[in-house]
Design a protein around this motif. Sequence first.
Motif, PDB file in Angstrom:
ATOM      1  N   MET A  36      20.618 -19.557  14.887  1.00  0.00           N
ATOM      2  CA  MET A  36      21.914 -18.875  14.783  1.00  0.00           C
ATOM      3  C   MET A  36      21.737 -17.391  14.469  1.00  0.00           C
ATOM      4  O   MET A  36      22.660 -16.736  13.982  1.00  0.00           O
ATOM      5  CB  MET A  36      22.751 -19.529  13.672  1.00  0.00           C
ATOM      6  N   THR A  37      20.578 -16.836  14.788  1.00  0.00           N
ATOM      7  CA  THR A  37      20.300 -15.436  14.457  1.00  0.00           C
ATOM      8  C   THR A  37      21.301 -14.501  15.118  1.00  0.00           C
ATOM      9  O   THR A  37      21.811 -13.568  14.481  1.00  0.00           O
ATOM     10  CB  THR A  37      18.867 -15.067  14.888  1.00  0.00           C
ATOM     11  N   GLU A  38      21.590 -14.737  16.400  1.00  0.00           N
ATOM     12  CA  GLU A  38      22.506 -13.849  17.116  1.00  0.00           C
ATOM     13  C   GLU A  38      23.908 -13.928  16.532  1.00  0.00           C
ATOM     14  O   GLU A  38      24.587 -12.913  16.379  1.00  0.00           O
ATOM     15  CB  GLU A  38      22.525 -14.211  18.599  1.00  0.00           C
ATOM     16  N   ARG A  39      24.349 -15.130  16.200  1.00  0.00           N
ATOM     17  CA  ARG A  39      25.687 -15.269  15.617  1.00  0.00           C
ATOM     18  C   ARG A  39      25.765 -14.564  14.262  1.00  0.00           C
ATOM     19  O   ARG A  39      26.766 -13.923  13.948  1.00  0.00           O
ATOM     20  CB  ARG A  39      26.047 -16.745  15.437  1.00  0.00           C
ATOM     21  N   ARG A  40      24.684 -14.667  13.469  1.00  0.00           N
ATOM     22  CA  ARG A  40      24.688 -13.987  12.179  1.00  0.00           C
ATOM     23  C   ARG A  40      24.723 -12.474  12.377  1.00  0.00           C
ATOM     24  O   ARG A  40      25.403 -11.751  11.634  1.00  0.00           O
ATOM     25  CB  ARG A  40      23.447 -14.385  11.369  1.00  0.00           C
TER      26      ARG A  40
END
Length: 632
Positions: free
Chosen positions: A256-260
């Motif tokens: 979920m790096t991009e969402r964070r």
Amino acid sequence: MPLTPNPPAEQPVTDRFRLLVDAVQDYGIFMLDTVGNVVSWNTGAQRLKQYRPEEIIGRNFSTFYPPEAVAAGWPAEELRRAEKDGRFEEEGWRIRKDGSRFWANVVITALRGPDGKLEGFGKVTRDLTERRAHEEALRESEQRFRLMIEGVQDYAIFMLSPDGVIESWNSGAQRIKGYSPAEVIGKHFSLFYLPEDLAAGKPQAELKLALAQGRAEEEGWRVRRDGSVFWANVAIAPVYDAGRVLRGFVKVTRDMTERRRLYELEKSSKRMSEFLAMLAHELRNPLAPIRNAVTILQLEPSPSPLVRSSRDMIDRQLSHMTRLVDDLLDVGRLTTGKIRFKTEQVSYNQVVARSIEAVRPLMDARRHRLTVDVPTAPMLVQGDATRLAQVLQNLLINAAKFTPEAGQIELKVWQDGTQLYTTVSDNGAGLSPEALSHIFELFAQGDAQTAARESGLGIGLTLARSLVEMHGGTLSAESEGPGRGSRFSFFLPNAQLAAGSANDQPGKEAGATIMVVDDNKDAANSLAEVLRLMDCQVKVAYDGPAALELFRKQPSQAILLDLGMPGMNGYEVLSALRALHGGERVTVAALTGFGTDEDKQRALEAGFDEHLTKPLDFAVLQTFLQTAGLVV
């Protein structure tokens, strides 16, 4: 004494046993002689294998085996093993009388006399076809599930032992965490955690929480094979067998790096918006007394030329600064969803007049020539008059800022059906393709060298576009390049022209009626504007069904038809168009980005009158219209 009747003779044990065996329905129980010929046959055997006793007794039991088993000598091998070991059991396919197969559990027992001599065999057969089908379905389901899990790329899905040792590893786990199955299976799942999480006992705590609650989920940083970290959403659930014995845990991890990152950007944007709103409010406080001081100077009788010049300079700069503050405040409101918006029926003529009046001093100071082409008939739109004037003022101010002294600025307004179009053009600095792609972004100021010569925060065009979109329209920009001027265009829906009025001047002959059909709205609208400048009457449709319906209501003399539209492509539209009344005579040009000789040939063979390649050159368009007799 009365005579007591004699008790019935007791039935021999062997007869009772024979009756018992014969009554069994769920098992085929029968006797074989020493070479495998059937010598007895119970009811269960008849029901299972469909033979009556008189049909099967005396025949060899190999009758029940598939041909491939008989060819391999398997029936005799079963008897050999039963004779050797005393008993033989297996499962396999057997044949019924009608040729159908069933899956059988077979037990063959060697029968020996008191002297130990082999006297034959007892055989018990049970039909397990239904159970086998269920087992096969279960195996297939498990295989499909295993393949599905293995094929998942966006989630790491793997099994842990009760102690947390990795037992399985799917392709998503390999992609996200970087380990191959051989590198990670057999290792403890704690290798994915940061050192501080390991010191805090986080892996073990997650397993305990999953056991206590039936499921545990959290988000946090995890470590890949190369040592890099990623923000993970992790879910762990215990897995039990049928006896409620813990078999291990299933763990699902998602990157979920991009969402964070987007979340952090959103928080940052919100903080920036709040700062802008606060800054705008704070700046308005000192502007009020400055405005009052200017007013006092304006009321002073007979000021000296130097004082009057200084006063007017302060007035101009104060007006400019006030506009900047207003834009800052509105951007803050817009990004936080708090912008004030009042919808009512508005006279667009008055909006245009107010906007020109507001920017006239700036243009006069730069000796700009402003050309205004606006219908005299009242034009009504649904919207907020103040916000619409703000849009138009921003576009005119932008044109004035980037147009050199004595330059040309043009404002043109026209109505097409229920859509009201406005363009602001200039012969100023222009925009590069790169600047065009960013011109509506917050704080963008076009090309760096040009922007450096002009003041501004780069928020006016962002605000203008947002306000137009809130009215249900779109705002776009065009430029042929640096130094070649710019044109900003927008349209507003739900416009009305007063009854009895017309955009054309009385007695002026109307130009050719042309329809533009393209699912790219910017491309369709801009081409329509070019045609209007060539004195054509233009209608626009953004898909095939809308174009056909528009033609039914009001036929056109020519149609520029995009080929690559979704749903109903240009070839399909042409076919349907030719079937309509008047459609067989209308001139239709294919408009497409594909321009090979094969593409042109295909279009002409399909019935198009011309093939035009995007981007459409003005000279090519003019030649087409002249050849078709639509313009002089």
